[in-house]
Enzyme design. Sequence first.
Site, PDB file in Angstrom:
ATOM      1  N   THR A 145       0.827  -1.216  -0.265  1.00  0.00           N
ATOM      2  CA  THR A 145      -0.143   0.010   0.008  1.00  0.00           C
ATOM      3  C   THR A 145       0.893   1.371  -0.159  1.00  0.00           C
ATOM      4  OG1 THR A 145      -1.404   1.233   1.293  1.00  0.00           O
ATOM      5  CG2 THR A 145       0.073  -0.367   2.281  1.00  0.00           C
ATOM      6  N   ASP A 146       0.156   2.419  -0.567  1.00  0.00           N
ATOM      7  CA  ASP A 146       0.911   3.672  -0.289  1.00  0.00           C
ATOM      8  C   ASP A 146       1.067   4.306   0.799  1.00  0.00           C
ATOM      9  OD1 ASP A 146      -1.772   4.325   0.116  1.00  0.00           O
ATOM     10  OD2 ASP A 146      -1.767   5.798  -1.604  1.00  0.00           O
ATOM     11  N   GLU A 147       0.443   3.492   2.055  1.00  0.00           N
ATOM     12  CA  GLU A 147       0.153   3.906   3.193  1.00  0.00           C
ATOM     13  C   GLU A 147       1.661   3.764   4.120  1.00  0.00           C
ATOM     14  OE1 GLU A 147      -3.532   3.460   5.211  1.00  0.00           O
ATOM     15  OE2 GLU A 147      -4.554   3.116   3.449  1.00  0.00           O
ATOM     16  N   TYR A 182      -1.666  -0.754  10.812  1.00  0.00           N
ATOM     17  CA  TYR A 182      -1.837  -1.197   9.883  1.00  0.00           C
ATOM     18  C   TYR A 182      -0.829  -0.922   8.691  1.00  0.00           C
ATOM     19  CZ  TYR A 182      -3.245  -1.649   4.715  1.00  0.00           C
ATOM     20  OH  TYR A 182      -3.133  -1.885   3.391  1.00  0.00           O
ATOM     21  N   LYS A 228       2.325  -3.336   7.399  1.00  0.00           N
ATOM     22  CA  LYS A 228       2.539  -3.455   6.070  1.00  0.00           C
ATOM     23  C   LYS A 228       3.992  -3.220   5.454  1.00  0.00           C
ATOM     24  CE  LYS A 228       0.256  -4.598   2.881  1.00  0.00           C
ATOM     25  NZ  LYS A 228      -0.088  -5.917   2.384  1.00  0.00           N
TER      26      LYS A 228
HETATM   27  P1  NAD Z   1      -9.443  -7.487   2.389  1.00  0.00           P
HETATM   28  O1  NAD Z   1      -9.428  -7.455   4.027  1.00  0.00           O
HETATM   29  O2  NAD Z   1     -10.749  -7.293   1.709  1.00  0.00           O
HETATM   30  O3  NAD Z   1      -9.123  -9.018   2.205  1.00  0.00           O
HETATM   31  C1  NAD Z   1      -8.077  -9.719   2.904  1.00  0.00           C
HETATM   32  C2  NAD Z   1      -8.144 -11.112   2.539  1.00  0.00           C
HETATM   33  O4  NAD Z   1      -7.213 -11.766   3.110  1.00  0.00           O
HETATM   34  C3  NAD Z   1      -9.520 -11.777   3.111  1.00  0.00           C
HETATM   35  O5  NAD Z   1      -9.983 -12.757   2.172  1.00  0.00           O
HETATM   36  C4  NAD Z   1      -9.204 -12.650   4.322  1.00  0.00           C
HETATM   37  O6  NAD Z   1      -9.941 -13.575   4.733  1.00  0.00           O
HETATM   38  C5  NAD Z   1      -7.576 -12.943   3.880  1.00  0.00           C
HETATM   39  N1  NAD Z   1      -6.915 -13.113   5.005  1.00  0.00           N
HETATM   40  C6  NAD Z   1      -6.712 -12.551   6.187  1.00  0.00           C
HETATM   41  N2  NAD Z   1      -5.765 -13.000   7.064  1.00  0.00           N
HETATM   42  C7  NAD Z   1      -5.477 -14.060   6.406  1.00  0.00           C
HETATM   43  C8  NAD Z   1      -4.382 -15.100   7.013  1.00  0.00           C
HETATM   44  N3  NAD Z   1      -3.798 -14.907   8.168  1.00  0.00           N
HETATM   45  N4  NAD Z   1      -4.294 -16.192   6.065  1.00  0.00           N
HETATM   46  C9  NAD Z   1      -4.698 -16.275   4.815  1.00  0.00           C
HETATM   47  N5  NAD Z   1      -5.767 -15.284   4.528  1.00  0.00           N
HETATM   48  C10 NAD Z   1      -6.007 -14.318   5.152  1.00  0.00           C
HETATM   49  O7  NAD Z   1      -8.114  -6.609   1.737  1.00  0.00           O
HETATM   50  P2  NAD Z   1      -8.193  -5.962   0.489  1.00  0.00           P
HETATM   51  O8  NAD Z   1      -8.698  -4.712   0.399  1.00  0.00           O
HETATM   52  O9  NAD Z   1      -8.809  -6.973  -0.611  1.00  0.00           O
HETATM   53  O10 NAD Z   1      -6.422  -5.843   0.304  1.00  0.00           O
HETATM   54  C11 NAD Z   1      -5.736  -6.915  -0.108  1.00  0.00           C
HETATM   55  C12 NAD Z   1      -4.331  -6.322  -0.276  1.00  0.00           C
HETATM   56  O11 NAD Z   1      -4.147  -5.259  -0.943  1.00  0.00           O
HETATM   57  C13 NAD Z   1      -3.790  -6.274   1.298  1.00  0.00           C
HETATM   58  O12 NAD Z   1      -2.514  -6.705   1.464  1.00  0.00           O
HETATM   59  C14 NAD Z   1      -3.572  -4.551   1.215  1.00  0.00           C
HETATM   60  O13 NAD Z   1      -2.799  -4.277   2.251  1.00  0.00           O
HETATM   61  C15 NAD Z   1      -3.404  -4.257  -0.041  1.00  0.00           C
HETATM   62  N6  NAD Z   1      -3.975  -2.826  -0.267  1.00  0.00           N
HETATM   63  C16 NAD Z   1      -5.265  -2.795  -0.319  1.00  0.00           C
HETATM   64  C17 NAD Z   1      -5.636  -1.523  -0.877  1.00  0.00           C
HETATM   65  C18 NAD Z   1      -7.167  -1.082  -0.474  1.00  0.00           C
HETATM   66  O14 NAD Z   1      -7.338   0.004  -1.018  1.00  0.00           O
HETATM   67  N7  NAD Z   1      -8.121  -1.989  -0.179  1.00  0.00           N
HETATM   68  C19 NAD Z   1      -4.919  -0.542  -1.224  1.00  0.00           C
HETATM   69  C20 NAD Z   1      -3.460  -0.917  -1.376  1.00  0.00           C
HETATM   70  C21 NAD Z   1      -2.985  -2.071  -1.148  1.00  0.00           C
HETATM   71  P1  TYD Z   2     -10.798   3.805   4.373  1.00  0.00           P
HETATM   72  O1  TYD Z   2     -11.667   3.246   3.606  1.00  0.00           O
HETATM   73  O2  TYD Z   2     -11.076   3.061   5.717  1.00  0.00           O
HETATM   74  O3  TYD Z   2      -8.941   3.807   3.917  1.00  0.00           O
HETATM   75  P2  TYD Z   2      -7.923   4.260   4.434  1.00  0.00           P
HETATM   76  O4  TYD Z   2      -8.022   4.631   5.793  1.00  0.00           O
HETATM   77  O5  TYD Z   2      -7.095   3.085   4.111  1.00  0.00           O
HETATM   78  O6  TYD Z   2      -7.263   5.391   3.474  1.00  0.00           O
HETATM   79  O7  TYD Z   2     -10.746   5.444   4.528  1.00  0.00           O
HETATM   80  C1  TYD Z   2     -10.820   6.321   3.339  1.00  0.00           C
HETATM   81  C2  TYD Z   2     -10.734   7.732   4.131  1.00  0.00           C
HETATM   82  O8  TYD Z   2     -12.127   7.878   4.417  1.00  0.00           O
HETATM   83  C3  TYD Z   2      -9.947   8.095   5.227  1.00  0.00           C
HETATM   84  O9  TYD Z   2      -9.507   9.344   5.150  1.00  0.00           O
HETATM   85  C4  TYD Z   2     -10.896   7.897   6.482  1.00  0.00           C
HETATM   86  C5  TYD Z   2     -12.147   8.454   6.004  1.00  0.00           C
HETATM   87  N1  TYD Z   2     -13.337   7.720   6.536  1.00  0.00           N
HETATM   88  C6  TYD Z   2     -14.550   8.470   7.056  1.00  0.00           C
HETATM   89  O10 TYD Z   2     -14.415   9.833   6.959  1.00  0.00           O
HETATM   90  N2  TYD Z   2     -15.661   7.980   7.296  1.00  0.00           N
HETATM   91  C7  TYD Z   2     -15.629   6.632   7.617  1.00  0.00           C
HETATM   92  O11 TYD Z   2     -16.671   5.840   8.154  1.00  0.00           O
HETATM   93  C8  TYD Z   2     -14.722   5.727   7.108  1.00  0.00           C
HETATM   94  C9  TYD Z   2     -14.791   4.271   7.114  1.00  0.00           C
HETATM   95  C10 TYD Z   2     -13.719   6.332   6.426  1.00  0.00           C
END
Ligand code: NAD
Ligand code: TYD
Length: 353
Positions: A132-134, A158, A162
């Site tokens: 992630t970019d975070e 988080y 990561k």
């Molecule tokens: P998500 O929370 O929707 O899904 C995570 C999945 O991992 C789930 O299916 C869960 O059951 C599985 N999981 C969790 N712990 C596990 C374990 N110990 N063993 C096996 N499986 C396990 O997450 P997402 O939003 O799909 O993100 C996927 C990846 O992409 C993550 O690594 C996250 O850091 C990265 N990412 C997410 C975003 C975003 O905006 N959602 C952006 C950039 C990077």
């Molecule tokens: P989120 O989807 O949790 O992603 P991330 O924290 O990983 O960026 O949140 C996106 C942005 O929205 C973040 O600045 C927090 C804000 N946010 C709210 O304002 N209200 C909410 O209920 C949630 C879940 C997030």
Amino acid sequence: MILVTGGAGFIGANFVLDWLRGSDEAVLNVDKLTYAGNLRTLESLQSDPRHIFARVDICDAAALDTLFSTHRPRAVVHFAAESHVDRSIHGPADFVQTNVVGTFVLLEAARRYWASLDDSARAAFRFLHVSTDEVFGSLSPADPQFCETTPYAPNSPYSATKAGSDHLVRAYFHTYGLPTLTTNCSNNYGPYQFPEKLIPLMIAHALAGKALPVYGDGRNVRDWLYVSDHCSAIREVLARGEPGQTYNIGGWNEKANIEVVQTICDLLDAARPKAQGSYRDQIAFVKDRPGHDRRYAIDARKLERELGWKPAETFETGLAKTVRWYLENQPWVDEVASGEYRKWVETNYTKRV
Ligand code: NAD
Ligand code: TYD
């Protein structure tokens, strides 16, 4: 075949579905099925022999060894993680366990398997780590976007976990020569996202007539990427990325949260008008997230320059598709938003109002 971890979650499931739409190469999907994993998302693959599902925790070394030696994947695409910042604030232990320890156990299993391969299979093997970019921390309004050389400065449990996993992946390339690739992507949105994250949460609350809880002043900025664009970037990096390199992925779509929420309200006003007034009337500013990062923004020029990748969706087209998807797939939302989810909404929001 390829081994995908976390393929029942939001991005992982989109990746598996997109992969099998474009390729006949099988997927071994390894997922623990936490609250965030949902096999219903993969229903269309139920009788597809190209999809093999294994309910396995990535912290379970013995189970991973068996999967590697039985299925002999040519690559790992590692999505599995605890992924929600607010949950990491309430309970960081699961994040350390899965994101740091789990990635370490998976790297070790991959390294053992990789060492057993013949020379050409070893050279062709890839371990792609999805991050992630975070990990880069928070930007001020005038700062340039994050690039691949921006120093790490994670601020939440988080992003710290990561970052830890990214460092381990880097070390496995430098120390052992494991052919790793790391991608750092901005915020994703699209179909099948769990409704704890901003965009699906706002859609669900709006339709339920509930308050739309915007944290703080709503001016925090995120850089949004439609999920299928993230998946296409990962496919490019897997196919043509250089081992040991990291690639930033983003869509040049910086938006303040309040702007995102207002746009969702406007799309819903058009698609499903309320009897009276606008969904915007439900917006409520609530107590801020502790340590809330102000701005994320990705410079994705390396990926474009070196691999020719560009996103297909703009924020406007992607968000319109997403709102339509949630309107048409209410049963999916109802199912995932059951018991555990309701408890989470209570934990996270009751004390904010
Ligand atoms: P998500 O929370 O929707 O899904 C995570 C999945 O991992 C789930 O299916 C869960 O059951 C599985 N999981 C969790 N712990 C596990 C374990 N110990 N063993 C096996 N499986 C396990 O997450 P997402 O939003 O799909 O993100 C996927 C990846 O992409 C993550 O690594 C996250 O850091 C990265 N990412 C997410 C975003 C975003 O905006 N959602 C952006 C950039 C990077
Ligand atoms: P989120 O989807 O949790 O992603 P991330 O924290 O990983 O960026 O949140 C996106 C942005 O929205 C973040 O600045 C927090 C804000 N946010 C709210 O304002 N209200 C909410 O209920 C949630 C879940 C997030």
